[in-house]
Design an enzyme around this catalytic site. Structure first.
Site, PDB file in Angstrom:
ATOM      1  CB  CYS A 331     -16.303  59.501  -5.909  1.00 27.65           C
ATOM      2  SG  CYS A 331     -15.336  60.892  -5.255  1.00 27.65           S
ATOM      3  CG  HIS A 429     -12.743  56.003  -5.301  1.00 27.72           C
ATOM      4  ND1 HIS A 429     -13.381  56.124  -6.512  1.00 27.72           N
ATOM      5  CD2 HIS A 429     -12.570  57.267  -4.824  1.00 27.72           C
ATOM      6  CE1 HIS A 429     -13.576  57.409  -6.775  1.00 27.72           C
ATOM      7  NE2 HIS A 429     -13.101  58.124  -5.769  1.00 27.72           N
TER       8      HIS A 429
END
Length: 478
Positions: A331, A429
């Protein structure tokens, strides 16, 4: 149907509220009772994506799993994600509504409380029991006005409260007596009893103190919970204090502890792996030799990118790659690996642009709309299945994306792999939460300790010391 509601509050942060609620959720679920978790207001940088496309705290997602449920936004209607020392993104029913400082949020609390009560009303109609987790301490004098996270909520819905204190950090009797003394008479009256958490040693030596505590406060000690070693459950905010050090490690991982680190639970599965040595490196510490440097997510990516440069990580990463090491960004970490990071609208702070670390040919622009997706797919490095979630406000573009890391089941691709295979990035994630066959492509064997193995372990001691008098407070009759 109208549920019985029980709230677990703590004398301090990290007293064990989340774990106790998860343990009781698991035990009740195994008894065939329809139970749901609830946290009115949560402040956390670690979040999870729900089945209805929203965002809640990781602890409530774990508690939902303990109940045999998929995460839902009603389980955590108000989530605050700090993006500076004085401000936070406010997420209501799973979606961002504003970025406010403390004064602004205080004015917004009445609106937030309406969202809390709406979620509460839906849950009590659907379930037999709702187990509620408080936030921090109910005795924070400066936060008591318009409280929606602790006693303000308990008073509004008229529920019983159990107060938990951590004996391992010391001062447990002062914590309990002091907290009760700072509550109002009506708040104190709804405390059904107290629980002492993380006890080590001979319980007989504690008994005189317990007897005194009951006389002094007039509240029963409902249980003394043991210290559980090696309990790897998702943390909400703080990076785990103790990372295992494994002398026989087959994979050595280094993680910089960024000032605005977000969703650091990405490393939890690595911390639980018996042959992975994870080193969490803070400011002023020198990164040791390793196989993999993992750049985690960030709530303020440009700020943390500058922090990396200030602390010499750009040179450390270059040296690591020169000697054949691997580099993975997740991310915000992926965004840092690109050539440029643009924030023209000031989404994460002051508007502007920053040069990236330059290890992947891509650039990223932050946008107002947050991407929230639960995803499934395959890792193109090693052809292993993965599941996870996306939480970001960014659009990345560039030549590096032509060689993606993941092929998602919805037809999209994600992430990037450098031409030499040393540098990787993904927006997903949770890539380490599932079987880690792809790590075998680099080093060492596959292993994980799944949450469905951990949850019964924390549930058993929680219930084995829980007197049956407590059940009469709130467990529904059948």
């Amino acid at each position: 149907m109208s549920a019985r509601v029980l709230m677990v509050q703590g004398c301090t942060s990290d007293a064990g509220k989340s774990t106790l609620v998860a343990a009781l959720c698991r035990w009740l679920h195994r008894q065939g009772i329809a139970v749901a978790p609830f946290k009115p207001q949560n402040m956390a940088l670690n979040s999870a994506v729900t089945v209805d496309g929203g965002e809640i705290g990781r602890a409530q997602a774990l508690q939902a799993q303990a109940c045999g449920l998929e995460p839902q936004t009603d389980f955590n209607p108000v989530l605050l994600k700090p993006n500076s020392d004085t401000g936070a993104q406010v997420i209501v029913h799973g979606h961002p509504v504003a970025t406010l400082d403390a004064v602004g949020y205080h004015a917004y609390k009445a609106t937030a409380f309406n969202a809390v009560l709406a979620s509460h009303a839906r849950l009590v109609e659907r379930f037999d029991v709702v187990l509620v987790e408080g936030a921090g301490s109910p005795a924070e004098i400066n936060l008591r006005d318009n409280d929606i996270a602790n006693m303000g909520y308990a008073e509004a819905v008229d529920c019983a409260v159990i107060l938990v204190a951590d004996i391992d950090r010391g001062g447990v009797f002062a914590h309990l007596v002091g907290t009760l003394a700072l509550l109002s008479a009506s708040e104190r009256a709804r405390v059904a009893g107290v629980v002492i958490n993380r006890f080590r040693g001979d319980l007989a030596l504690l008994q005189p103190g317990l007897a005194w505590l009951e006389r002094e406060t007039g509240k029963p000690v409902l249980g003394v919970l043991p210290y559980l070693h090696g309990l790897q459950l998702d943390a909400e905010d703080a990076v785990p204090r103790n990372a295992p050090q494994e002398p026989q490690s087959q994979l050595r991982v280094v993680v910089p502890v960024l000032p605005r680190i977000s969703n650091h639970t990405d490393v939890d599965a690595l911390l639980a792996h018996p042959q992975v040595d994870v080193r969490l490196i803070g400011p002023g510490q020198t990164p040791p030799p390793c196989d993999l440097i993992l750049l985690p997510g960030s709530k303020s990516t440009r700020h943390d990118l500058q922090w990396l440069r200030t602390h010499g990580w750009d040179a450390a990463i270059a040296r690591h790659l020169r000697y054949g090491g691997k580099l993975l960004g997740i991310c915000g970490g992926l965004q840092m690996l690109g050539t440029h990071l643009h924030d023209p609208r000031g989404i994460e702070g002051a508007a502007g642009s920053s040069p990236g670390l330059g290890w992947l040919s891509l650039q990223t622009t932050l946008q107002p709309h947050k991407q929230l997706h639960r995803v499934h797919g395959r890792l193109l490095l090693g052809d292993a299945s993965v599941s996870g979630y996306e939480i970001h406000c960014a659009l990345s573009s560039g030549a590096a994306l032509a060689r993606p890391l993941l092929q998602l089941d919805d037809g999209r691709t994600d992430g990037a792999i450098s031409d030499d295979g040393q540098v990787l990035g993904t927006y997903v994630h949770g890539v380490f939460d599932h079987p880690m066959h792809w790590l075998h492509c680099w080093r060492g064997p596959v292993w994980r300790r799944p949450r469905h193995w951990i949850l019964p372990r924390c549930a058993k001691p929680a219930w084995s010391v829980w007197p049956m008098r407590c059940t009469r407070i709130w467990i529904p009759r059948h």
